[in-house]
Design a protein around this motif. Structure first.
Motif, PDB file in Angstrom:
ATOM      1  N   ARG A  83     -10.618 -42.767  20.492  1.00  0.00           N
ATOM      2  CA  ARG A  83      -9.642 -43.711  19.943  1.00  0.00           C
ATOM      3  C   ARG A  83     -10.319 -44.989  19.434  1.00  0.00           C
ATOM      4  NH1 ARG A  83      -4.409 -42.649  20.249  1.00  0.00           N
ATOM      5  NH2 ARG A  83      -4.012 -44.859  19.817  1.00  0.00           N
ATOM      6  N   LYS A  84     -11.646 -44.990  19.308  1.00  0.00           N
ATOM      7  CA  LYS A  84     -12.407 -46.113  18.756  1.00  0.00           C
ATOM      8  C   LYS A  84     -12.188 -47.380  19.595  1.00  0.00           C
ATOM      9  CE  LYS A  84     -11.885 -44.269  14.074  1.00  0.00           C
ATOM     10  NZ  LYS A  84     -11.419 -44.559  12.700  1.00  0.00           N
ATOM     11  N   LEU A  85     -12.554 -47.299  20.849  1.00  0.00           N
ATOM     12  CA  LEU A  85     -12.367 -48.421  21.757  1.00  0.00           C
ATOM     13  C   LEU A  85     -13.384 -49.525  21.484  1.00  0.00           C
ATOM     14  CD1 LEU A  85     -11.744 -46.603  25.172  1.00  0.00           C
ATOM     15  CD2 LEU A  85     -10.083 -47.302  23.430  1.00  0.00           C
ATOM     16  N   TYR A 114      -7.959 -55.794  36.860  1.00  0.00           N
ATOM     17  CA  TYR A 114      -7.727 -54.809  35.812  1.00  0.00           C
ATOM     18  C   TYR A 114      -8.897 -54.765  34.831  1.00  0.00           C
ATOM     19  CZ  TYR A 114      -3.131 -55.774  37.743  1.00  0.00           C
ATOM     20  OH  TYR A 114      -2.092 -55.982  38.607  1.00  0.00           O
ATOM     21  N   LEU A 115      -8.943 -53.668  34.086  1.00  0.00           N
ATOM     22  CA  LEU A 115      -9.930 -53.488  33.033  1.00  0.00           C
ATOM     23  C   LEU A 115      -9.183 -53.340  31.716  1.00  0.00           C
ATOM     24  CD1 LEU A 115     -13.044 -53.036  32.579  1.00  0.00           C
ATOM     25  CD2 LEU A 115     -12.496 -50.596  32.476  1.00  0.00           C
ATOM     26  N   ALA A 116      -9.527 -54.172  30.740  1.00  0.00           N
ATOM     27  CA  ALA A 116      -8.856 -54.156  29.446  1.00  0.00           C
ATOM     28  C   ALA A 116      -9.755 -53.524  28.387  1.00  0.00           C
ATOM     29  CB  ALA A 116      -8.487 -55.582  29.023  1.00  0.00           C
ATOM     30  N   VAL A 117      -9.178 -52.636  27.582  1.00  0.00           N
ATOM     31  CA  VAL A 117      -9.834 -52.101  26.383  1.00  0.00           C
ATOM     32  C   VAL A 117      -8.779 -52.036  25.289  1.00  0.00           C
ATOM     33  CG1 VAL A 117     -11.648 -50.767  27.536  1.00  0.00           C
ATOM     34  CG2 VAL A 117      -9.410 -49.710  27.127  1.00  0.00           C
ATOM     35  N   ALA A 118      -9.215 -52.177  24.055  1.00  0.00           N
ATOM     36  CA  ALA A 118      -8.312 -52.050  22.910  1.00  0.00           C
ATOM     37  C   ALA A 118      -8.860 -50.974  21.982  1.00  0.00           C
ATOM     38  CB  ALA A 118      -8.170 -53.384  22.177  1.00  0.00           C
ATOM     39  N   ASP A 119      -7.995 -50.401  21.151  1.00  0.00           N
ATOM     40  CA  ASP A 119      -8.430 -49.261  20.348  1.00  0.00           C
ATOM     41  C   ASP A 119      -8.256 -49.489  18.848  1.00  0.00           C
ATOM     42  OD1 ASP A 119      -5.760 -48.632  19.618  1.00  0.00           O
ATOM     43  OD2 ASP A 119      -5.524 -47.219  21.269  1.00  0.00           O
ATOM     44  N   GLY A 120      -8.657 -48.478  18.072  1.00  0.00           N
ATOM     45  CA  GLY A 120      -8.642 -48.568  16.625  1.00  0.00           C
ATOM     46  C   GLY A 120      -7.266 -48.576  16.006  1.00  0.00           C
ATOM     47  N   ASP A 121      -6.239 -48.232  16.780  1.00  0.00           N
ATOM     48  CA  ASP A 121      -4.868 -48.313  16.307  1.00  0.00           C
ATOM     49  C   ASP A 121      -4.194 -49.610  16.728  1.00  0.00           C
ATOM     50  OD1 ASP A 121      -4.854 -45.871  14.980  1.00  0.00           O
ATOM     51  OD2 ASP A 121      -4.282 -44.762  16.776  1.00  0.00           O
ATOM     52  N   GLY A 122      -4.944 -50.476  17.398  1.00  0.00           N
ATOM     53  CA  GLY A 122      -4.411 -51.775  17.765  1.00  0.00           C
ATOM     54  C   GLY A 122      -3.689 -51.831  19.089  1.00  0.00           C
ATOM     55  N   TYR A 123      -3.832 -50.812  19.937  1.00  0.00           N
ATOM     56  CA  TYR A 123      -3.206 -50.838  21.257  1.00  0.00           C
ATOM     57  C   TYR A 123      -4.146 -51.483  22.276  1.00  0.00           C
ATOM     58  CZ  TYR A 123       0.519 -47.725  19.704  1.00  0.00           C
ATOM     59  OH  TYR A 123       1.603 -47.181  19.042  1.00  0.00           O
ATOM     60  N   LEU A 124      -3.583 -52.307  23.125  1.00  0.00           N
ATOM     61  CA  LEU A 124      -4.291 -52.915  24.244  1.00  0.00           C
ATOM     62  C   LEU A 124      -3.925 -52.152  25.503  1.00  0.00           C
ATOM     63  CD1 LEU A 124      -5.902 -55.214  25.661  1.00  0.00           C
ATOM     64  CD2 LEU A 124      -3.766 -56.541  25.644  1.00  0.00           C
ATOM     65  N   GLY A 180      -6.090 -52.449  14.179  1.00  0.00           N
ATOM     66  CA  GLY A 180      -7.057 -52.150  15.225  1.00  0.00           C
ATOM     67  C   GLY A 180      -7.780 -53.380  15.738  1.00  0.00           C
ATOM     68  N   VAL A 181      -8.516 -53.164  16.818  1.00  0.00           N
ATOM     69  CA  VAL A 181      -9.295 -54.224  17.459  1.00  0.00           C
ATOM     70  C   VAL A 181     -10.720 -53.729  17.668  1.00  0.00           C
ATOM     71  CG1 VAL A 181      -9.540 -55.723  19.473  1.00  0.00           C
ATOM     72  CG2 VAL A 181      -7.254 -55.125  18.647  1.00  0.00           C
ATOM     73  N   THR A 182     -11.688 -54.451  17.115  1.00  0.00           N
ATOM     74  CA  THR A 182     -13.107 -54.117  17.247  1.00  0.00           C
ATOM     75  C   THR A 182     -13.864 -55.154  18.056  1.00  0.00           C
ATOM     76  OG1 THR A 182     -13.042 -53.016  15.088  1.00  0.00           O
ATOM     77  CG2 THR A 182     -15.219 -53.549  15.978  1.00  0.00           C
ATOM     78  N   ALA A 183     -13.512 -56.420  17.885  1.00  0.00           N
ATOM     79  CA  ALA A 183     -14.238 -57.513  18.537  1.00  0.00           C
ATOM     80  C   ALA A 183     -14.096 -57.454  20.048  1.00  0.00           C
ATOM     81  CB  ALA A 183     -13.719 -58.857  18.025  1.00  0.00           C
ATOM     82  N   PRO A 184     -15.134 -57.826  20.787  1.00  0.00           N
ATOM     83  CA  PRO A 184     -14.986 -57.981  22.234  1.00  0.00           C
ATOM     84  C   PRO A 184     -13.926 -59.026  22.557  1.00  0.00           C
ATOM     85  CG  PRO A 184     -17.308 -57.954  21.619  1.00  0.00           C
ATOM     86  CD  PRO A 184     -16.527 -58.054  20.342  1.00  0.00           C
ATOM     87  N   MET A 185     -13.263 -58.852  23.699  1.00  0.00           N
ATOM     88  CA  MET A 185     -12.172 -59.744  24.087  1.00  0.00           C
ATOM     89  C   MET A 185     -12.658 -60.763  25.112  1.00  0.00           C
ATOM     90  SD  MET A 185      -9.178 -56.827  24.361  1.00  0.00           S
ATOM     91  CE  MET A 185     -10.184 -55.788  25.433  1.00  0.00           C
ATOM     92  N   ILE A 186     -11.884 -61.844  25.261  1.00  0.00           N
ATOM     93  CA  ILE A 186     -12.202 -62.899  26.223  1.00  0.00           C
ATOM     94  C   ILE A 186     -11.169 -62.861  27.337  1.00  0.00           C
ATOM     95  CG2 ILE A 186     -12.556 -65.362  26.595  1.00  0.00           C
ATOM     96  CD1 ILE A 186     -12.887 -65.649  23.560  1.00  0.00           C
ATOM     97  N   ALA A 187     -11.621 -62.812  28.578  1.00  0.00           N
ATOM     98  CA  ALA A 187     -10.727 -62.887  29.727  1.00  0.00           C
ATOM     99  C   ALA A 187     -10.996 -64.188  30.472  1.00  0.00           C
ATOM    100  CB  ALA A 187     -10.944 -61.698  30.660  1.00  0.00           C
ATOM    101  N   ASP A 188      -9.896 -64.898  30.799  1.00  0.00           N
ATOM    102  CA  ASP A 188     -10.015 -66.165  31.507  1.00  0.00           C
ATOM    103  C   ASP A 188      -8.848 -66.280  32.481  1.00  0.00           C
ATOM    104  OD1 ASP A 188     -10.813 -68.775  32.220  1.00  0.00           O
ATOM    105  OD2 ASP A 188      -9.459 -69.631  30.741  1.00  0.00           O
ATOM    106  N   GLY A 189      -9.121 -66.016  33.765  1.00  0.00           N
ATOM    107  CA  GLY A 189      -8.044 -66.007  34.739  1.00  0.00           C
ATOM    108  C   GLY A 189      -7.080 -64.883  34.433  1.00  0.00           C
ATOM    109  N   GLN A 190      -5.800 -65.198  34.251  1.00  0.00           N
ATOM    110  CA  GLN A 190      -4.797 -64.198  33.916  1.00  0.00           C
ATOM    111  C   GLN A 190      -4.541 -64.100  32.417  1.00  0.00           C
ATOM    112  OE1 GLN A 190      -1.615 -65.762  36.533  1.00  0.00           O
ATOM    113  NE2 GLN A 190      -1.743 -63.842  37.656  1.00  0.00           N
ATOM    114  N   LYS A 191      -5.349 -64.772  31.618  1.00  0.00           N
ATOM    115  CA  LYS A 191      -5.165 -64.776  30.168  1.00  0.00           C
ATOM    116  C   LYS A 191      -6.241 -63.934  29.491  1.00  0.00           C
ATOM    117  CE  LYS A 191      -2.920 -69.316  29.975  1.00  0.00           C
ATOM    118  NZ  LYS A 191      -2.996 -70.693  29.441  1.00  0.00           N
TER     119      LYS A 191
END
Length: 386
Positions: free
Chosen positions: A318-320, A329-339, A359-370
């Motif tokens: 799914r092009k994560l 939790y562990l967050a990943v996003a895919d090529g169809d834009g689902y988180l 879709g989402v390609t860039a790495p994401m930022i996690a900060d606390g609950q955000k």
């Protein structure tokens, strides 16, 4: 010929690496090549959108080479067309925007009040983090496909031709250079160098992790994370393209068609290794190391032993993007834009939300609950996990 092969491989890699498996680099060719359908599950966690802004243009960077960063309540992000923005992390309000007259492929590097991005022609730009005003520009010998590492004294850039260049943070002048003999064939991507105290840690296309003195570029140690296997150049690709993770004086790193390993920061000694194949950053949480494998299997490995704790193959092909840990939790996003949110304990799905259809390609930022997500259409969105 080499450049043509690299571009060919890049197109395969961006499309999810399924063609690589079909070519025989992994697997027997009998596996399904289509992306997995999303499975239904009971939502255990709520994903709430806090704000969204469209200050940027399209994101076309290779393997997350452009990534947003968060510091002192401000998100700094860039796009492939040369736009760089600073956004208030609480409100999504734009603080400043700078348009550079060159395509970008690497960034954002941040250290102190210096923000650094780099382009496909080897251009390196340093901006004032407070205002976006350009402080200096420099040039390295090849395109830069990952974020520079920045502190108060030095800016370190890895170019695609196998060079690490240390630049003076004050004016961009060349300070030192370290170079490897690149393999005949490489993937189009590079690992972001990591600065820790006075040490620089970097991974290369030859499967080696090195530690250098940040002020001089002198070699402190090297570790062969991956060893090429197979008869063809395709089968022997062992590039390290993802960012390493440093936890309690242990470096966790992984390569394509090679291994994931734990390495002692002080000496470079290998603590454990396990077979792995990924081009993404690693993530760490609850004593475990998380990776997205080249077929988009999500895997959790115990940090102190290398033992596999769980794996989830329900997002296959799914092009994560790179994984990020947030709370438990562990967050990943895919090529169809689902988180997607997975439990760090056992890998089950706990929540899902749609970010953007591009879709989402860039790495994401996690900060606390955000969680902050940059999508491929140029949107930047903040989510809260409850």
């Amino acid at each position: 010929m080499r450049n043509l092969l690299c571009l060919f491989l890049a197109s395969l890699l961006v499309s999810g690496c399924a063609p690589l498996k079909k070519l025989g680099s992994a697997g027997d060719g009998s596996e399904k090549t289509g992306p997995a359908a999303l499975v239904a599950f009971e939502q255990e966690v709520k994903i709430t959108k806090l704000w969204s802004t469209n200050s940027l243009g399209e994101y076309r960077s290779i393997n997350g080479g452009i990534r947003p960063v968060l510091a002192a309540g401000v998100i700094y992000a860039a796009d492939s067309d040369g736009n760089v923005v600073a956004v208030d992390a609480d409100t999504g309000k734009q603080i400043w925007k700078k348009s550079l007259d060159t395509p970008l492929a690497g960034g954002v590097g941040l250290g102190g009040n210096l923000l650094v991005v780099a382009g496909t022609d080897g251009d390196v730009f340093a901006l004032e983090a407070d205002t976006g005003e350009q402080r200096w520009s420099a040039w390295v010998t090849s395109e830069v496909l990952s974020s520079p590492a920045v502190n108060a004294d030095v800016v370190v850039v890895q170019s695609h031709d196998g060079k690490l260049v240390g630049l003076h943070a004050s004016n961009g002048e060349n300070r030192w250079q370290y170079e490897i003999d690149s393999p005949i064939l490489t993937l189009r991507g590079t690992s972001p160098p990591v600065l820790s105290d006075e040490m620089l840690i970097a991974g290369f296309a030859n499967g080696k992790i090195v530690a250098l003195a940040a002020d001089s570029g002198s070699l402190l140690w090297e570790n062969r994370l991956a060893i090429p296997q197979g008869r063809t150049e395709l089968e022997r690709l062992i590039d390290i393209d993802g960012r390493a993770v440093l936890v309690d004086e242990v470096i966790y790193a992984s390569s394509y068609q090679g291994r994931i390993g734990a390495i002692a920061k002080a000496s470079g000694r290998g603590i454990w290794y396990q077979d792995s194949s990924t081009v993404h950053d690693l993530a760490y949480g609850l004593g475990q190391v998380y990776s997205v494998q080249k077929d988009d299997e999500v895997r959790a490995i115990r940090g102190n032993s290398g033992q596999t704790v769980w794996s989830n193959d329900q997002l296959r092909l799914r092009k994560l993007n790179s994984p990020a840990t947030i709370e438990g939790y562990l967050a990943v996003a895919d090529g169809d834009g689902y988180l997607h949110l997975l439990s760090q304990t056992d890998g089950r799905f706990v929540a899902r939300a749609r970010v953007d259809g591009a879709g989402v390609t860039a790495p994401m930022i996690a900060d606390g609950q955000k969680l902050y997500v940059q999508d491929n259409d140029g949107g930047l969105t903040a989510y809260q996990i409850d």
